[in-house]
Design a protein around this motif. Structure first.
Motif, mmCIF file in Angstrom:
data_model
loop_
_atom_site.group_PDB
_atom_site.id
_atom_site.type_symbol
_atom_site.label_atom_id
_atom_site.label_comp_id
_atom_site.label_asym_id
_atom_site.label_seq_id
_atom_site.Cartn_x
_atom_site.Cartn_y
_atom_site.Cartn_z
ATOM 1 N N PRO A 92 -27.213 -33.217 32.228
ATOM 2 C CA PRO A 92 -28.387 -33.345 31.349
ATOM 3 C C PRO A 92 -27.975 -33.989 30.024
ATOM 4 N N MET A 93 -28.427 -35.174 29.755
ATOM 5 C CA MET A 93 -27.984 -35.932 28.586
ATOM 6 C C MET A 93 -28.463 -35.328 27.271
ATOM 7 N N GLU A 94 -29.570 -34.556 27.316
ATOM 8 C CA GLU A 94 -30.114 -34.006 26.075
ATOM 9 C C GLU A 94 -29.412 -32.724 25.641
ATOM 10 N N PHE A 95 -28.600 -32.140 26.516
ATOM 11 C CA PHE A 95 -27.867 -30.920 26.188
ATOM 12 C C PHE A 95 -26.595 -31.274 25.426
ATOM 13 N N THR A 96 -26.095 -30.304 24.670
ATOM 14 C CA THR A 96 -24.806 -30.507 24.026
ATOM 15 C C THR A 96 -23.686 -30.375 25.057
ATOM 16 N N VAL A 97 -22.525 -30.806 24.657
ATOM 17 C CA VAL A 97 -21.342 -30.690 25.515
ATOM 18 C C VAL A 97 -21.106 -29.229 25.881
ATOM 19 N N LEU A 98 -21.180 -28.350 24.897
ATOM 20 C CA LEU A 98 -20.954 -26.925 25.147
ATOM 21 C C LEU A 98 -22.026 -26.357 26.068
ATOM 22 N N GLN A 99 -23.284 -26.737 25.868
ATOM 23 C CA GLN A 99 -24.355 -26.234 26.730
ATOM 24 C C GLN A 99 -24.137 -26.635 28.184
ATOM 25 N N ASN A 100 -23.694 -27.875 28.427
ATOM 26 C CA ASN A 100 -23.405 -28.302 29.795
ATOM 27 C C ASN A 100 -22.291 -27.468 30.408
ATOM 28 N N ALA A 101 -21.252 -27.202 29.625
ATOM 29 C CA ALA A 101 -20.140 -26.405 30.141
ATOM 30 C C ALA A 101 -20.569 -24.969 30.421
ATOM 31 N N VAL A 102 -21.426 -24.406 29.565
ATOM 32 C CA VAL A 102 -21.921 -23.047 29.783
ATOM 33 C C VAL A 102 -22.756 -22.981 31.061
ATOM 34 N N LEU A 103 -23.545 -24.028 31.327
ATOM 35 C CA LEU A 103 -24.323 -24.052 32.567
ATOM 36 C C LEU A 103 -23.417 -23.981 33.784
ATOM 37 N N GLY A 104 -22.284 -24.704 33.718
ATOM 38 C CA GLY A 104 -21.329 -24.632 34.816
ATOM 39 C C GLY A 104 -20.778 -23.231 34.990
ATOM 40 N N ALA A 147 -25.452 -37.319 25.455
ATOM 41 C CA ALA A 147 -25.796 -38.742 25.425
ATOM 42 C C ALA A 147 -24.960 -39.524 24.427
ATOM 43 N N GLU A 148 -24.369 -38.834 23.447
ATOM 44 C CA GLU A 148 -23.565 -39.498 22.421
ATOM 45 C C GLU A 148 -22.134 -39.771 22.871
ATOM 46 N N LEU A 149 -21.725 -39.189 23.994
ATOM 47 C CA LEU A 149 -20.363 -39.361 24.481
ATOM 48 C C LEU A 149 -20.178 -40.746 25.090
ATOM 49 N N SER A 150 -18.938 -41.206 25.085
ATOM 50 C CA SER A 150 -18.611 -42.422 25.820
ATOM 51 C C SER A 150 -18.667 -42.135 27.311
ATOM 52 N N HIS A 151 -18.675 -43.201 28.102
ATOM 53 C CA HIS A 151 -18.722 -43.035 29.561
ATOM 54 C C HIS A 151 -17.522 -42.228 30.052
ATOM 55 N N GLY A 152 -16.341 -42.530 29.514
ATOM 56 C CA GLY A 152 -15.142 -41.812 29.925
ATOM 57 C C GLY A 152 -15.193 -40.348 29.540
ATOM 58 N N GLN A 153 -15.747 -40.050 28.360
ATOM 59 C CA GLN A 153 -15.862 -38.655 27.938
ATOM 60 C C GLN A 153 -16.839 -37.892 28.822
ATOM 61 N N ARG A 154 -17.889 -38.564 29.279
ATOM 62 C CA ARG A 154 -18.809 -37.892 30.204
ATOM 63 C C ARG A 154 -18.108 -37.549 31.507
#
Length: 251
Positions: A92-104, A147-154
């Motif tokens: 989900p591009m609108e979530f923060t990095v931490l929110q994505n990790a918490v979902l996992g 969404a602010e991350l580079s492709h590699g960071q995603r």
């Protein structure tokens, strides 16, 4: 020989008259990167879908960590320790990095979320997510919108999300896709270290990365594995050069 952690045994899958998988037998051993290569339309993504549980084979079996998982769903296989990253990002591009990790991390518990704010106050989930982000080098980006991350960071974030599930093995479908030379170089180094945490079955078109990383390579052509071996063995195999590498040389 080290016992395989993941195996396919005579996997077959057809779509009408098209045989996408023909008696595919391969394995993934602890600590290794096993690359799966082949021309477009060879059946690589179809095979990965069968291993992950997104597709059911017509015949054959998938064995993971000593268990026949052929009848298990994608979610059940993930909870058993089979982590997957995708060619096209599903974050989900609108979530923060931490929110994505918490979902996992929440998925590892086998629960859906209803009140995301409550989930983000769960200390155990946050600790697991923070640890995974630290492992992939994204801790300082925890509050960035994805969404602010580079492709590699995603790509690294996808691995972090998978790590929260405490995987025993990874399936990776073209992680280098869309990366430039510098990004591919960084991700190659990252995957080289990651194999020591969990072995990787890697589908990839970047042959420089494949030859740099893979302990073994299997070549899939028209749904069949025509060769398996080390990088040097694959480069020297006349069947492979004719069916695949010759195409690359001529491009």
């Amino acid at each position: 020989m080290t016992e395989a952690l993941l195996q396919t045994r005579a996997i077959c899958k057809s779509f009408g008259a098209l045989e996408a998988s023909k008696d595919v037998t391969l394995d993934l051993r602890p600590g290794e990167i096993h690359a799966l290569i082949g021309p477009n339309g060879a059946g690589k993504s179809t095979l990965i879908a069968q291993i992950s549980g997104a597709l059911r084979p017509d015949s054959g079996r998938v064995i993971f960590d000593g268990q026949d998982v052929t009848a298990l769903t994608t979610t059940q296989r993930a909870r058993a320790g089979l982590g997957r990253t995708f060619q096209i990002s599903a974050l989900p591009m609108e979530f923060t990095v931490l929110q994505n990790a918490v979902l996992g991390a929440l998925g590892q518990r086998g629960r859906a979320f209803r009140f995301f704010g409550n989930v983000m106050r769960d200390k155990a989930l946050l600790a697991r997510a923070e640890e995974a982000l630290d492992q992939v080098g994204l801790a300082e980006f925890r509050n960035f919108v994805t969404a602010e991350l580079s492709h590699g960071q995603r790509r690294q974030l996808e691995v972090a999300v998978a790590l929260t599930l405490q995987p025993k093995a990874f399936l990776m479908d073209e992680p280098m896709a869309g990366l430039g030379a510098e990004g591919s170089h960084r991700l190659t180094g990252f995957l080289d270290e990651l194999r020591h945490r969990a072995p990787i079955l890697l589908v990839e078109h970047d042959m420089d990365a494949v030859f740099a990383l893979a302990d073994r390579i299997s070549v899939l052509v028209y749904g069949q594995v025509i060769a398996t071996g080390t990088a040097d063995e694959i480069k020297a195999d006349p069947r492979v050069r004719e069916a695949y590498l010759g195409e690359e040389d001529a491009a």
